[in-house]
Scaffold this motif. Structure first.
Motif, short mmCIF file in Angstrom:
data_model
loop_
_atom_site.label_atom_id
_atom_site.label_comp_id
_atom_site.label_asym_id
_atom_site.label_seq_id
_atom_site.Cartn_x
_atom_site.Cartn_y
_atom_site.Cartn_z
N LYS A 58 -14.87 -42.58 -9.64
CA LYS A 58 -15.80 -43.25 -10.53
C LYS A 58 -15.11 -43.64 -11.84
O LYS A 58 -14.43 -42.83 -12.47
CB LYS A 58 -17.00 -42.36 -10.83
CG LYS A 58 -17.85 -42.05 -9.61
CD LYS A 58 -19.04 -41.18 -9.97
CE LYS A 58 -19.90 -40.87 -8.75
NZ LYS A 58 -21.07 -40.02 -9.10
N VAL A 59 -15.33 -44.89 -12.25
CA VAL A 59 -14.77 -45.41 -13.49
C VAL A 59 -15.93 -45.91 -14.36
O VAL A 59 -16.67 -46.80 -13.95
CB VAL A 59 -13.78 -46.56 -13.22
CG1 VAL A 59 -13.27 -47.15 -14.53
CG2 VAL A 59 -12.61 -46.07 -12.37
N PRO A 60 -16.13 -45.32 -15.55
CA PRO A 60 -17.24 -45.73 -16.41
C PRO A 60 -17.09 -47.18 -16.89
O PRO A 60 -15.99 -47.62 -17.22
CB PRO A 60 -17.14 -44.75 -17.60
CG PRO A 60 -16.36 -43.59 -17.09
CD PRO A 60 -15.38 -44.18 -16.10
N ASP A 78 -14.02 -60.28 -20.34
CA ASP A 78 -13.04 -60.14 -21.42
C ASP A 78 -11.82 -59.35 -20.93
O ASP A 78 -10.68 -59.71 -21.22
CB ASP A 78 -13.69 -59.45 -22.62
CG ASP A 78 -12.72 -59.32 -23.79
OD1 ASP A 78 -12.31 -60.35 -24.34
OD2 ASP A 78 -12.38 -58.17 -24.16
N LEU A 79 -12.08 -58.29 -20.18
CA LEU A 79 -11.00 -57.44 -19.67
C LEU A 79 -10.10 -58.21 -18.71
O LEU A 79 -8.87 -58.03 -18.72
CB LEU A 79 -11.61 -56.23 -18.96
CG LEU A 79 -10.66 -55.11 -18.53
CD1 LEU A 79 -10.10 -54.39 -19.75
CD2 LEU A 79 -11.39 -54.12 -17.63
N VAL A 131 -7.78 -52.15 -13.98
CA VAL A 131 -7.20 -52.38 -15.31
C VAL A 131 -7.51 -51.21 -16.24
O VAL A 131 -6.63 -50.73 -16.97
CB VAL A 131 -7.72 -53.70 -15.90
CG1 VAL A 131 -7.20 -53.89 -17.32
CG2 VAL A 131 -7.31 -54.88 -15.03
N ILE A 132 -8.74 -50.73 -16.19
CA ILE A 132 -9.14 -49.60 -17.04
C ILE A 132 -8.27 -48.38 -16.75
O ILE A 132 -7.76 -47.72 -17.66
CB ILE A 132 -10.63 -49.28 -16.84
CG1 ILE A 132 -11.50 -50.41 -17.41
CG2 ILE A 132 -10.99 -47.94 -17.50
CD1 ILE A 132 -12.96 -50.31 -17.03
N ALA A 164 1.55 -51.52 -13.99
CA ALA A 164 0.78 -52.61 -13.39
C ALA A 164 -0.54 -52.07 -12.86
O ALA A 164 -0.72 -50.86 -12.67
CB ALA A 164 1.56 -53.28 -12.27
N ALA A 165 -1.48 -52.98 -12.65
CA ALA A 165 -2.78 -52.67 -12.04
C ALA A 165 -2.95 -53.53 -10.81
O ALA A 165 -2.47 -54.67 -10.76
CB ALA A 165 -3.92 -52.92 -13.02
#
Length: 232
Positions: free
Chosen positions: A69-71, A131-132, A155-156, A165-166
């Motif tokens: 999980k990524v907020p 934006d990200l 990316v986060i 890198a992502a």
């Protein structure tokens, strides 16, 4: 949430992490296919390793976290629950990778439907993601929202772990590459062209550089299965 992760003893252990273990854990569907593939690989599945050689040679798995999980800001459902998050090494580079498993299931809702009567929270989240990822609104209504927030997750986490890198990779187990056209439409947002079993750098000047890819896993015949991917 406690940030302590225990070594897996097999694919069945992935089941309890699902949003709905009873509904989503079925033979021939993405959750089980992904778990069995990655557990059997004892490292990176070869199709994933081949893609990551675009970043650097001799790709290897460092750690993999199922249902990670990524907020994200906005909306009541604050997390993007990624099928798998992996830290990998490719040559001299480390890569934060989100994996989206697919068989016959679609990429959730298109933006046109997801934004219908959208709350301020949803609009805030979409603005953050755009934006990200360096995207300009409005986005085409046919773009699948799931691809946007899974890529944002990569990316986060790349920034959080300070990787080089992502990458967001669709790990498909469909014999017909079902839903590839939706993935291709998403890649086109970055003025790039999608190809099966290729990793493309869509933001080479990003911080970090961002890659997306489509990997073909072991093919299964799912003509009689129903699409049922309702995970967040």
């Amino acid at each position: 949430m406690v940030k302590i992760y225990l070594p897996s003893q097999g694919a069945e252990e992935w089941r309890r992490l699902l949003a709905d273990p009873a509904k989503h854990w079925r033979e021939g569907y993405s959750a089980m296919c992904l778990a069995k593939c990655w557990e059997n690989a004892i490292g990176l599945p070869p199709e994933i390793a081949r893609l990551l050689t675009s970043v650097g040679p001799s790709a290897e798995l460092l750690v993999a976290l199922p249902e990670h999980k990524v907020p994200l800001p906005g909306s009541n459902r604050g997390d993007s629950q990624n099928d798998l998050f992996a830290l990998a090494r490719a040559g001299d580079h480390t890569v934060a990778v989100t994996i989206e498993g697919k068989v016959d299931e679609p990429f959730d809702q298109p933006l046109g439907l997801w934004l219908a009567n959208a709350s301020n929270g949803k609009r805030k989240r979409l603005a953050f993601i755009c934006d990200l990822l360096g995207l300009t609104q409005p986005l085409p209504e046919r773009i699948r929202y799931q691809l946007l927030h899974r890529t944002a997750s990569a990316v986060i986490e790349a920034r959080r772990f300070k990787t080089d890198a992502a990458a967001m990779i669709v790990h498909s187990f469909s014999s017909t590459r079902r839903w590839f056209e939706d993935y291709a439409a998403f890649v086109a947002l970055f003025a790039a062209t999608a190809e099966p079993d290729q990793l493309v750098c869509v933001r080479p000047e990003g911080a970090p550089p961002l890659y997306v890819g489509w990997a073909s896993g072991e093919i299964h015949d799912h003509k009689t299965l129903k699409a049922m991917d309702t995970r967040p």
